[in-house]
Design an enzyme around this catalytic site. Structure first.
Site, PDB file in Angstrom:
ATOM      1  N   ARG A 126       0.821  -1.238   0.000  1.00  0.00           N
ATOM      2  CA  ARG A 126       0.000   0.000   0.000  1.00  0.00           C
ATOM      3  C   ARG A 126       0.840   1.268   0.000  1.00  0.00           C
ATOM      4  NH1 ARG A 126      -3.205  -2.901   3.643  1.00  0.00           N
ATOM      5  NH2 ARG A 126      -4.987  -3.810   2.562  1.00  0.00           N
ATOM      6  N   LYS A 148       3.657  12.003 -11.087  1.00  0.00           N
ATOM      7  CA  LYS A 148       2.811  11.106 -11.884  1.00  0.00           C
ATOM      8  C   LYS A 148       3.588   9.822 -12.115  1.00  0.00           C
ATOM      9  CE  LYS A 148      -0.012  14.324 -14.564  1.00  0.00           C
ATOM     10  NZ  LYS A 148      -0.364  14.777 -15.931  1.00  0.00           N
ATOM     11  N   GLU A 190      11.371  19.242 -24.324  1.00  0.00           N
ATOM     12  CA  GLU A 190      10.597  19.565 -23.119  1.00  0.00           C
ATOM     13  C   GLU A 190      11.212  20.769 -22.395  1.00  0.00           C
ATOM     14  OE1 GLU A 190       7.724  18.136 -22.431  1.00  0.00           O
ATOM     15  OE2 GLU A 190       7.748  16.077 -23.192  1.00  0.00           O
ATOM     16  N   LYS A 232       8.582  23.531 -13.766  1.00  0.00           N
ATOM     17  CA  LYS A 232       7.541  22.508 -13.597  1.00  0.00           C
ATOM     18  C   LYS A 232       7.083  22.456 -12.142  1.00  0.00           C
ATOM     19  CE  LYS A 232       6.007  17.825 -14.551  1.00  0.00           C
ATOM     20  NZ  LYS A 232       6.248  16.516 -15.133  1.00  0.00           N
ATOM     21  N   GLU A 242      -3.672  18.220 -11.497  1.00  0.00           N
ATOM     22  CA  GLU A 242      -4.089  18.651 -12.832  1.00  0.00           C
ATOM     23  C   GLU A 242      -5.577  18.960 -12.930  1.00  0.00           C
ATOM     24  OE1 GLU A 242      -1.963  16.822 -16.033  1.00  0.00           O
ATOM     25  OE2 GLU A 242      -3.504  17.302 -17.500  1.00  0.00           O
ATOM     26  N   ARG A 246      -2.035  22.917 -14.455  1.00  0.00           N
ATOM     27  CA  ARG A 246      -1.038  21.921 -14.867  1.00  0.00           C
ATOM     28  C   ARG A 246      -1.191  21.528 -16.335  1.00  0.00           C
ATOM     29  NH1 ARG A 246       1.370  16.749 -11.320  1.00  0.00           N
ATOM     30  NH2 ARG A 246       2.768  16.056 -12.958  1.00  0.00           N
ATOM     31  N   ASN A 250       0.978  20.570 -21.123  1.00  0.00           N
ATOM     32  CA  ASN A 250       0.663  19.799 -22.331  1.00  0.00           C
ATOM     33  C   ASN A 250       0.893  20.592 -23.608  1.00  0.00           C
ATOM     34  OD1 ASN A 250      -0.125  17.500 -20.910  1.00  0.00           O
ATOM     35  ND2 ASN A 250      -2.158  18.364 -20.546  1.00  0.00           N
ATOM     36  N   HIS A 253       1.521  18.878 -26.821  1.00  0.00           N
ATOM     37  CA  HIS A 253       1.272  17.450 -26.601  1.00  0.00           C
ATOM     38  C   HIS A 253      -0.002  16.932 -27.268  1.00  0.00           C
ATOM     39  CE1 HIS A 253       4.633  17.765 -23.914  1.00  0.00           C
ATOM     40  NE2 HIS A 253       4.538  16.511 -23.527  1.00  0.00           N
ATOM     41  N   HIS A 257       0.693  13.937 -29.419  1.00  0.00           N
ATOM     42  CA  HIS A 257       0.130  12.603 -29.156  1.00  0.00           C
ATOM     43  C   HIS A 257      -0.528  12.016 -30.399  1.00  0.00           C
ATOM     44  CE1 HIS A 257      -0.071  13.406 -24.545  1.00  0.00           C
ATOM     45  NE2 HIS A 257       1.073  12.864 -24.905  1.00  0.00           N
ATOM     46  N   HIS A 271       8.968  10.636 -28.245  1.00  0.00           N
ATOM     47  CA  HIS A 271       8.003  11.556 -27.646  1.00  0.00           C
ATOM     48  C   HIS A 271       8.448  13.015 -27.791  1.00  0.00           C
ATOM     49  CE1 HIS A 271       5.116  13.221 -24.854  1.00  0.00           C
ATOM     50  NE2 HIS A 271       6.108  13.749 -24.160  1.00  0.00           N
TER      51      HIS A 271
END
Ligand code: NAD
Ligand code: MG
Length: 373
Positions: A126, A148, A190, A232, A242, A246, A250, A253, A257, A271
């Protein structure tokens, strides 16, 4: 040793942590980790490519600092390791090593190992603590900030995961010396993104220093990683989960994507390369909508291509890609809310904002222009 390092604090109440940036951090990891978590047992997760290059010095340093170090866990290098099967293997490896709640997982590698290891740490017993030792430019400026973690599913990338903040990040700039240039450039996209979002002076600094930086100048790399992490951390500190702000991260992105989905997530298009092309498209869209001066789009294009990043989709797909196909991917993006795609647009360099009110026709024009080169 540590004198030369920068420290960027990530302020998230009781989940706050420091990012150390500089040379020699892997060689000296043992002492830093003891400072952060004491003499708790450690288990290192890494990938096969990074294991060959950087695992021994890390293990030596951890043992020299007197920590109990369990057998390292090594997964294959590459995005395919971010899946349910590998997660299962990592969980099994952790449990067979007899981990306890106080065991700390040390993720040594790029974003793949960071995301997989962070998620494994989030769910093992956990939740156990973890430390990131990012070894790609992308993971040093992006995935090691913000908590994340997760894996991919056949339904899409990063759809299974958790927010789990690391206790410490050690971004060793020496580790970048073994990173292929193409990966350095992908991470650099980035870095540029932070300038374009809200740090116009940083973008100007990158215009002057970017080429030397991607060629491996240590002092410039350290400074760019420091500013990127701070940028960031600043955004994540205001919107950890987010719910709004946040989303600015993107930038490039949503378009990116779509390109990645069509290219099939692999070596055809990294990426960061998709983000570079996507950022150009986001600025192009902003210009077409009358929001952004054309001169700023020209600067974005010039700088990205100057360092060697792609700025259009013309070379992709061997002529089989269409604006319609790409637009269809966007409609399926996980960021779609109530059927609307939120775009990150810009009123200029360093002036990004969220916009849910974009005409599909404009988007298709931008896609078609990028495909035409
Ligand atoms: P990666 O971890 O696959 O690393 C790229 C390649 O470089 C791999 O082959 C790896 O083995 C190799 N490598 C790593 N370090 C090296 C070194 N020092 N020398 C030589 N080779 C080295 O990819 P990445 O670009 O670091 O990360 C991409 C992943 O990060 C994606 O899965 C993406 O979803 C994730 N990501 C997560 C976040 C987040 O906030 N959690 C943010 C951005 C990206
Ligand atoms: Mg990204």
């Amino acid at each position: 040793m540590t004198r030369q390092n920068s420290i960027v604090p990530v302020a998230l109440d009781d989940r706050s942590y420091d990012i150390h940036i500089g040379p020699g951090l892997i060689r000296n990891a043992g002492a830093h980790i003891r400072d952060a978590v004491g003499d708790r047992p450690l288990v290192v997760l890494t990938d096969s490519a990074v294991a060959e290059l950087h695992l021994s010095p890390l293990l030596d340093s951890l043992r020299a600092a007197g920590s109990r170090v369990l057998d390292p866990i090594v997964v294959p290098s590459g995005e395919a390791s971010k899946d349910m099967e590998k997660l299962g293997e990592v969980m099994d490896a952790l449990l067979s090593r007899g981990i306890e709640r106080k065991t700390v997982l040390v993720a040594l590698g790029g974003g793949v190992v960071g995301d997989l290891g962070g998620f494994a740490a989030a769910i093992a017993l956990r939740g156990i603590d973890f430390i990131q030792v990012p070894t790609t430019l992308l993971s040093q400026v992006d995935s090691s900030v913000g908590g994340k973690t997760g894996i991919n599913s056949r339904h899409g990338k990063n759809l299974i995961g958790a927010f789990h903040q690391p206790r410490l990040v050690l971004a060793d700039t020496d580790s970048l010396k073994t990173l292929p240039r193409r990966e350095v450039l992908a991470g650099y996209a980035e870095v540029v993104k932070y300038g374009l979002i809200d740090r116009p002076d940083f973008f100007t600094w990158l215009e002057a220093n970017g080429k030397a930086l991607v060629d491996g100048d240590d002092a410039l790399l350290m400074e760019a990683i420091r500013v990127s992490c701070a940028a960031k951390a600043d955004i994540v500190g205001q919107d950890e989960k987010e719910s709004g702000l946040r989303e600015l991260l993107n930038l490039g992105h949503t378009f990116g994507h779509a390109l990645e989905a069509e290219a099939g997530y692999g070596a055809t298009l990294l990426h960061g390369e998709s983000v570079a092309i996507g950022m150009v498209m986001a600025f192009d869209l902003s210009v077409r909508m009358g929001l952004c001066p054309a001169g700023d789009l020209a600067r974005v294009r010039a700088h990205l291509s100057d360092v060697g990043l792609p700025i259009s989709a013309a070379h992709l797909g061997g002529g089989t890609w269409t604006a319609d196909k790409l637009a269809a991917h966007m409609a399926k993006d996980k960021k779609v809310k109530d059927g609307r795609v939120t775009f990150i647009l810009a009123r200029g360099i360093g002036k990004a904002f969220r916009c849910a009110d974009v005409a599909l026709e404009d988007v298709k024009e931008v896609l078609a222009a990028s495909l035409a080169g």
